[in-house]
Write a protein that holds these residues in place. Structure first.
Motif, PDB file in Angstrom:
ATOM      1  N   GLU A  42       0.803  -1.218   0.000  1.00 28.30           N
ATOM      2  CA  GLU A  42       0.000   0.000   0.000  1.00 28.30           C
ATOM      3  C   GLU A  42       0.839   1.273   0.000  1.00 28.30           C
ATOM      4  OE1 GLU A  42      -2.583  -0.134   3.324  1.00 28.30           O
ATOM      5  OE2 GLU A  42      -3.794  -1.800   2.552  1.00 28.30           O
ATOM      6  N   HIS A  43       2.077   1.205   0.477  1.00 26.38           N
ATOM      7  CA  HIS A  43       2.853   2.421   0.724  1.00 26.38           C
ATOM      8  C   HIS A  43       3.720   2.795  -0.461  1.00 26.38           C
ATOM      9  CE1 HIS A  43       1.957   3.152   5.011  1.00 26.38           C
ATOM     10  NE2 HIS A  43       1.638   1.878   4.970  1.00 26.38           N
ATOM     11  N   ASP A  44       3.889   4.090  -0.580  1.00 25.38           N
ATOM     12  CA  ASP A  44       4.681   4.630  -1.682  1.00 25.38           C
ATOM     13  C   ASP A  44       6.160   4.340  -1.465  1.00 25.38           C
ATOM     14  OD1 ASP A  44       6.165   7.213  -3.004  1.00 25.38           O
ATOM     15  OD2 ASP A  44       4.362   6.627  -4.117  1.00 25.38           O
ATOM     16  N   VAL A  45       6.879   4.149  -2.562  1.00 25.64           N
ATOM     17  CA  VAL A  45       8.296   3.813  -2.472  1.00 25.64           C
ATOM     18  C   VAL A  45       9.100   4.946  -1.838  1.00 25.64           C
ATOM     19  CG1 VAL A  45       8.781   4.670  -4.796  1.00 25.64           C
ATOM     20  CG2 VAL A  45      10.235   2.895  -3.792  1.00 25.64           C
ATOM     21  N   SER A  46       8.655   6.191  -1.974  1.00 24.24           N
ATOM     22  CA  SER A  46       9.381   7.311  -1.379  1.00 24.24           C
ATOM     23  C   SER A  46       9.393   7.224   0.141  1.00 24.24           C
ATOM     24  CB  SER A  46       8.757   8.640  -1.821  1.00 24.24           C
ATOM     25  OG  SER A  46       7.404   8.717  -1.425  1.00 24.24           O
ATOM     26  N   ILE A  71      12.510   5.671   5.358  1.00 19.19           N
ATOM     27  CA  ILE A  71      12.730   4.792   6.510  1.00 19.19           C
ATOM     28  C   ILE A  71      14.112   4.148   6.434  1.00 19.19           C
ATOM     29  CG2 ILE A  71      11.943   2.658   7.611  1.00 19.19           C
ATOM     30  CD1 ILE A  71       9.099   3.435   6.787  1.00 19.19           C
ATOM     31  N   VAL A  72      14.500   3.683   5.263  1.00 18.53           N
ATOM     32  CA  VAL A  72      15.824   3.083   5.101  1.00 18.53           C
ATOM     33  C   VAL A  72      16.917   4.112   5.368  1.00 18.53           C
ATOM     34  CG1 VAL A  72      17.387   2.004   3.440  1.00 18.53           C
ATOM     35  CG2 VAL A  72      14.982   1.328   3.504  1.00 18.53           C
ATOM     36  N   LYS A  73      16.702   5.328   4.933  1.00 17.49           N
ATOM     37  CA  LYS A  73      17.674   6.392   5.189  1.00 17.49           C
ATOM     38  C   LYS A  73      17.809   6.659   6.684  1.00 17.49           C
ATOM     39  CE  LYS A  73      18.660  11.219   4.001  1.00 17.49           C
ATOM     40  NZ  LYS A  73      18.185  12.412   3.246  1.00 17.49           N
ATOM     41  N   PHE A  74      16.711   6.640   7.421  1.00  9.67           N
ATOM     42  CA  PHE A  74      16.763   6.872   8.867  1.00  9.67           C
ATOM     43  C   PHE A  74      17.488   5.728   9.578  1.00  9.67           C
ATOM     44  CE2 PHE A  74      14.997   6.470  13.159  1.00  9.67           C
ATOM     45  CZ  PHE A  74      15.230   7.742  13.649  1.00  9.67           C
ATOM     46  N   LEU A  75      17.286   4.497   9.111  1.00 10.45           N
ATOM     47  CA  LEU A  75      17.993   3.366   9.712  1.00 10.45           C
ATOM     48  C   LEU A  75      19.500   3.493   9.509  1.00 10.45           C
ATOM     49  CD1 LEU A  75      15.620   0.419   8.687  1.00 10.45           C
ATOM     50  CD2 LEU A  75      15.846   1.493  10.927  1.00 10.45           C
ATOM     51  N   HIS A  76      19.894   4.055   8.378  1.00  4.88           N
ATOM     52  CA  HIS A  76      21.315   4.305   8.165  1.00  4.88           C
ATOM     53  C   HIS A  76      21.828   5.391   9.112  1.00  4.88           C
ATOM     54  CE1 HIS A  76      21.069   2.590   3.797  1.00  4.88           C
ATOM     55  NE2 HIS A  76      21.344   1.648   4.692  1.00  4.88           N
ATOM     56  N   LEU A  77      21.013   6.385   9.389  1.00  9.81           N
ATOM     57  CA  LEU A  77      21.437   7.479  10.268  1.00  9.81           C
ATOM     58  C   LEU A  77      21.663   7.014  11.705  1.00  9.81           C
ATOM     59  CD1 LEU A  77      19.170  10.448   9.047  1.00  9.81           C
ATOM     60  CD2 LEU A  77      21.627  10.122   8.655  1.00  9.81           C
ATOM     61  N   ILE A  78      20.887   6.043  12.164  1.00 11.54           N
ATOM     62  CA  ILE A  78      21.078   5.555  13.541  1.00 11.54           C
ATOM     63  C   ILE A  78      22.084   4.403  13.570  1.00 11.54           C
ATOM     64  CG2 ILE A  78      18.791   6.279  14.286  1.00 11.54           C
ATOM     65  CD1 ILE A  78      17.831   3.425  14.007  1.00 11.54           C
ATOM     66  N   LEU A  96       9.042  -1.186   7.746  1.00 11.75           N
ATOM     67  CA  LEU A  96       8.908  -0.280   6.606  1.00 11.75           C
ATOM     68  C   LEU A  96       7.588   0.475   6.610  1.00 11.75           C
ATOM     69  CD1 LEU A  96      10.348  -2.592   3.805  1.00 11.75           C
ATOM     70  CD2 LEU A  96      11.478  -0.648   4.901  1.00 11.75           C
ATOM     71  N   MET A  97       6.684   0.141   7.534  1.00 10.52           N
ATOM     72  CA  MET A  97       5.386   0.802   7.605  1.00 10.52           C
ATOM     73  C   MET A  97       5.356   1.895   8.678  1.00 10.52           C
ATOM     74  SD  MET A  97       3.842  -0.955   5.297  1.00 10.52           S
ATOM     75  CE  MET A  97       2.175  -0.417   5.516  1.00 10.52           C
ATOM     76  N   LEU A  98       6.431   2.042   9.416  1.00  5.42           N
ATOM     77  CA  LEU A  98       6.450   2.998  10.515  1.00  5.42           C
ATOM     78  C   LEU A  98       6.621   4.421  10.001  1.00  5.42           C
ATOM     79  CD1 LEU A  98       8.728   1.037  13.025  1.00  5.42           C
ATOM     80  CD2 LEU A  98       6.229   1.152  12.975  1.00  5.42           C
ATOM     81  N   ASP A  99       6.249   5.362  10.847  1.00  3.29           N
ATOM     82  CA  ASP A  99       6.435   6.778  10.547  1.00  3.29           C
ATOM     83  C   ASP A  99       7.678   7.277  11.279  1.00  3.29           C
ATOM     84  OD1 ASP A  99       5.876   9.832  11.295  1.00  3.29           O
ATOM     85  OD2 ASP A  99       4.767   9.347   9.478  1.00  3.29           O
ATOM     86  N   VAL A 100       8.572   7.913  10.548  1.00  3.65           N
ATOM     87  CA  VAL A 100       9.838   8.340  11.137  1.00  3.65           C
ATOM     88  C   VAL A 100       9.613   9.341  12.267  1.00  3.65           C
ATOM     89  CG1 VAL A 100      12.025   9.523  10.674  1.00  3.65           C
ATOM     90  CG2 VAL A 100      11.110   7.891   9.012  1.00  3.65           C
ATOM     91  N   GLU A 101       8.770  10.327  12.048  1.00  3.09           N
ATOM     92  CA  GLU A 101       8.572  11.383  13.035  1.00  3.09           C
ATOM     93  C   GLU A 101       7.765  10.898  14.241  1.00  3.09           C
ATOM     94  OE1 GLU A 101       9.900  14.337  12.968  1.00  3.09           O
ATOM     95  OE2 GLU A 101      10.846  14.098  10.996  1.00  3.09           O
ATOM     96  N   LYS A 102       6.694  10.152  14.006  1.00  2.00           N
ATOM     97  CA  LYS A 102       5.793   9.775  15.092  1.00  2.00           C
ATOM     98  C   LYS A 102       6.232   8.518  15.832  1.00  2.00           C
ATOM     99  CE  LYS A 102       1.710  11.806  12.883  1.00  2.00           C
ATOM    100  NZ  LYS A 102       0.341  11.536  12.359  1.00  2.00           N
ATOM    101  N   ASP A 103       6.854   7.582  15.117  1.00  2.00           N
ATOM    102  CA  ASP A 103       7.180   6.289  15.721  1.00  2.00           C
ATOM    103  C   ASP A 103       8.651   6.139  16.076  1.00  2.00           C
ATOM    104  OD1 ASP A 103       4.489   5.505  15.363  1.00  2.00           O
ATOM    105  OD2 ASP A 103       4.898   4.877  13.304  1.00  2.00           O
ATOM    106  N   MET A 104       9.535   6.364  15.140  1.00  2.00           N
ATOM    107  CA  MET A 104      10.940   6.013  15.323  1.00  2.00           C
ATOM    108  C   MET A 104      11.703   7.007  16.204  1.00  2.00           C
ATOM    109  SD  MET A 104      12.063   4.574  11.581  1.00  2.00           S
ATOM    110  CE  MET A 104      11.444   3.000  10.980  1.00  2.00           C
ATOM    111  N   ILE A 105      11.561   8.280  15.917  1.00  2.00           N
ATOM    112  CA  ILE A 105      12.339   9.284  16.661  1.00  2.00           C
ATOM    113  C   ILE A 105      12.037   9.257  18.156  1.00  2.00           C
ATOM    114  CG2 ILE A 105      12.674  11.770  16.956  1.00  2.00           C
ATOM    115  CD1 ILE A 105      12.556  12.085  13.961  1.00  2.00           C
TER     116      ILE A 105
END
Length: 658
Positions: A468-472, A477-484, A502-511
């Motif tokens: 369902e999710h867009d490739v962008s 998400i992959v870029k954020f995993l590289h940052l941490i 890959l379904m998580l939200d960087v701002e709301k979930d990961m940070i």
């Protein structure tokens, strides 16, 4: 849409070549005009009213009602699928007009009949209006068809004249007295009440299926030849059943006997299933149930979802069979025994609506008003109805093309072989998604992330929502995993085992999770996430912080224990963590401050009791402790649920009582 409808209308030149009769027939215009004015007095001074005497007249009450005039608009509003029953005797041209049989379908008379059965006045009037409109439209359509047939016969014989065939005082009755006498709304209502239907049930049926009012109420011996489907000359005839026969098939046979529904639930399904009491609708519903049973769904499972059952019974068995053929084809290879459970689940409603939609009743007046259309001729009207069916079929074909393209890209690029697993959890996975986006996502995961075709296949099968999710968003998400500082070599295994990442939200979930881990002293975030990838999706307020606070109370070296055993955050707090620490502290009197977290949590219940708590009863004491603690903590909830269940049972009993 009007221009498209015109494609179904022949040009004037073609009509000239095909028809010998004049294009504009003044006789037909006078005929339609007589339809419009047939309810008025020849002098034009008396209003269009008809006095009706029925059972209510026995109570010294006379109801004065207005019978709407016959108009061409009634023809458009009625369903084109309903046919006029054949007549046994021809109409004599000098026979006086008799509309006494038609007056029984007047709005107010039908409403009074329903109100006598306890139906609300507004509901009964609405049902009466629907019945009256349907009957008038059906009779008008029948009369115009008969007029045109007689006119065409005169054209062919060469005896046609503009002065022949017109009826200044109104249309000649198109039904013989014998045929008209077979229509009896009182008999229809009596049969329905004999089968246990209430006034509200009857009003609902009249509203969504007004053709029921013109069905023969009871079966007679002569119906056997009609039901057999063969006439004397061998020509195939349309099957037609009396109302009591369709009630036996649909209400008693299908709903009560086959699906084992209670009388109250069967009536509720009947109220929400248009066309179920018609011969065609009952046969179609029975075929749908038989098809679902042959696909691995039990009748109990079909009847369990009473909210969706009316919609399922209204679907076309032919369209459902086409979907079954597609899913079981060599392209998808879904076993037939698995298709039934897939289609039965609530999530499959969108899939069925896309390829086997319920045919909605078409009201041309609404379409004309909404589209600003003007349909003046019979050819234009037929073209509009044909156009609606064509557009509906085009949408179905387009959805199949989308599903086929999606299946092809998943097989070639992602290596999907088992579509059963995907469709079981995500039935609309094949037609809701952009094929181009799926191709880009698969290309990115293979070339930029380093996942193999098998890794991608496993990830999609485990978590079909990934489509369902867009490739962008996946790239972010992959870029954020590289940052941490998650190691690139570990990414394929992380995303294969936990594709929900890959379904998580960087701002709301990961940070927020990363900030919490740094706050408790975790320095190597990438290493911690690699050992427990789901931690990025945990709630800080509801999962991480309560578990961390409890660990600080029972463990002396909390930080080192968490870094050494990150999986601590994956265990349930109440059911596992607190349960075991309390058993060691309260029952076994073991000092828990020095106990290693992984020793307490990583074993199963029996091994924990024997290896850590040192019980010699194979875990019986710990099991008893768990049961006692669980029952005491959940007792108020269970008591409240039991009270609610008792109340609901009492309410159902009061409703079912007559």
């Amino acid at each position: 849409m009007y221009r498209l409808a015109q494609n179904y209308v022949s040009t004037a030149e073609e009509r000239k070549q095909r028809a010998k009769a004049p294009l504009v027939d003044s006789t037909l215009l006078r005929f339609l005009s007589s339809q419009k004015d047939s309810g008025s007095n020849t002098n034009g001074n008396v209003p269009t009213t008809t006095r009706i005497d029925d059972e209510i007249a026995q109570n010294n009450k006379v109801v004065e009602v207005d019978l709407p005039t016959f108009t061409a608009e009634n023809i458009v509003e009625s369903s084109t699928e309903e046919k006029v029953q054949s007549t046994e005797a021809a109409i004599q041209e000098d026979k006086p007009i008799d509309i006494s049989w038609l007056s029984q379908y007047n709005t107010q008379r039908v409403a009074l009949k329903l109100q006598a059965l306890g139906v609300d006045s507004d509901v009964s009037l609405n049902a009466g209006e629907v019945v009256q409109d349907y009957v008038l439209a059906r009779v008008t359509r029948s009369r115009i068809r008969r007029f045109l047939q007689e006119r065409d016969a005169l054209w062919e014989s060469g005896k046609y004249s503009s002065s022949v065939g017109s009826d200044r005082k109104g249309i000649m009755e198109s039904m013989s007295p014998a045929a008209a006498s077979s229509y009896d709304i009182d008999g229809v209502i009596n049969v329905m009440t004999e089968y246990g239907l209430t006034g509200n049930d009857i009003a609902a049926v009249f509203t969504h299926t007004p053709s029921v009012v013109m069905m023969r109420a009871r079966t007679i011996e002569s119906d056997d030849s009609i039901q057999s489907g063969e006439s004397n000359d061998g020509k195939q005839q349309r099957q037609s059943f009396a109302l009591d026969k369709t009630l036996d098939f649909a209400f008693v046979g299908l709903l009560s006997d086959t699906l084992k529904l209670r009388r109250y639930d069967a009536r509720k399904v009947l109220r929400g299933t248009p066309g179920l009491l018609t011969s065609k609708g009952s046969a179609s519903a029975i075929q749908v149930v038989d098809l679902m049973v042959s696909l691995g769904s039990s009748t109990n499972a079909i009847a369990r979802d009473k909210a969706r059952l009316p919609t399922l019974l209204c679907r076309s068995p032919a369209l459902i069979f086409r979907l079954v053929a597609f899913l079981s084809s060599a392209q998808l290879k879904v076993p037939l025994s698995a298709i039934g459970p897939i289609l039965r689940q609530r999530q499959s409603a969108d899939l069925l609506d896309a390829v086997a939609p319920v045919k909605r009743p078409l009201t041309l007046n609404d379409a004309i008003s909404s589209k600003n259309m003007t349909l003046n001729t019979d050819s234009e009207i037929r073209g509009y109805f044909k156009l609606d069916n064509t557009i509906r079929q085009q949408k179905i074909d387009e959805n199949y093309r989308t599903m086929e393209a999606t299946a092809n890209i998943l097989k070639r690029s992602a290596g999907i072989r088992d579509f059963r697993q995907i469709l079981s959890s995500h039935p609309d996975a094949l037609f809701r998604h952009n094929v181009t986006n799926i191709h880009k996502m698969v290309f990115f995961l293979r070339n930029d992330v380093g996942m193999s075709k098998d890794d991608i296949s496993k990830a999609i099968q485990t978590f079909p929502t990934l489509l369902e999710h867009d490739v962008s968003r996946i790239k972010d998400i992959v870029k954020f995993l590289h940052l941490i500082e998650v190691d690139e070599d570990d990414l394929p295994s992380i995303l294969r085992s936990f594709p929900a990442t890959l379904m998580l939200d960087v701002e709301k979930d990961m940070i927020p999770v990363v900030q919490f881990l740094r706050g408790i002293g975790v320095r190597n975030i990438g290493r911690f996430v690699t050992r427990l990838p789901p931690v990025l999706g945990y709630s800080v307020e509801h999962d991480l912080k309560p578990k961390w606070d409890f660990l600080r109370e029972v463990c002396q070296f909390d930080y080192f224990e968490v870094v050494r055993f990150p999986a601590y955050f994956s265990y349930p707090l109440e059911r596992v963590i607190k349960m075991r620490y309390e058993y060691l502290r309260d029952c076994k009197k073991i000092p828990i401050q020095l106990a290693r977290v992984d020793d307490v949590l990583r074993f199963g219940d029996r091994d924990f009791a024997t290896e850590i708590a040192l019980d010699n009863d194979k875990g019986a004491a710990f099991a008893k402790f768990v049961e006692k603690r669980s029952s005491s903590s959940q007792h108020p909830v269970r008591k409240r649920r039991k009270t609610q269940q008792q109340r609901s049972k009492k309410k159902k009993k009061s409703i079912e009582q007559p």
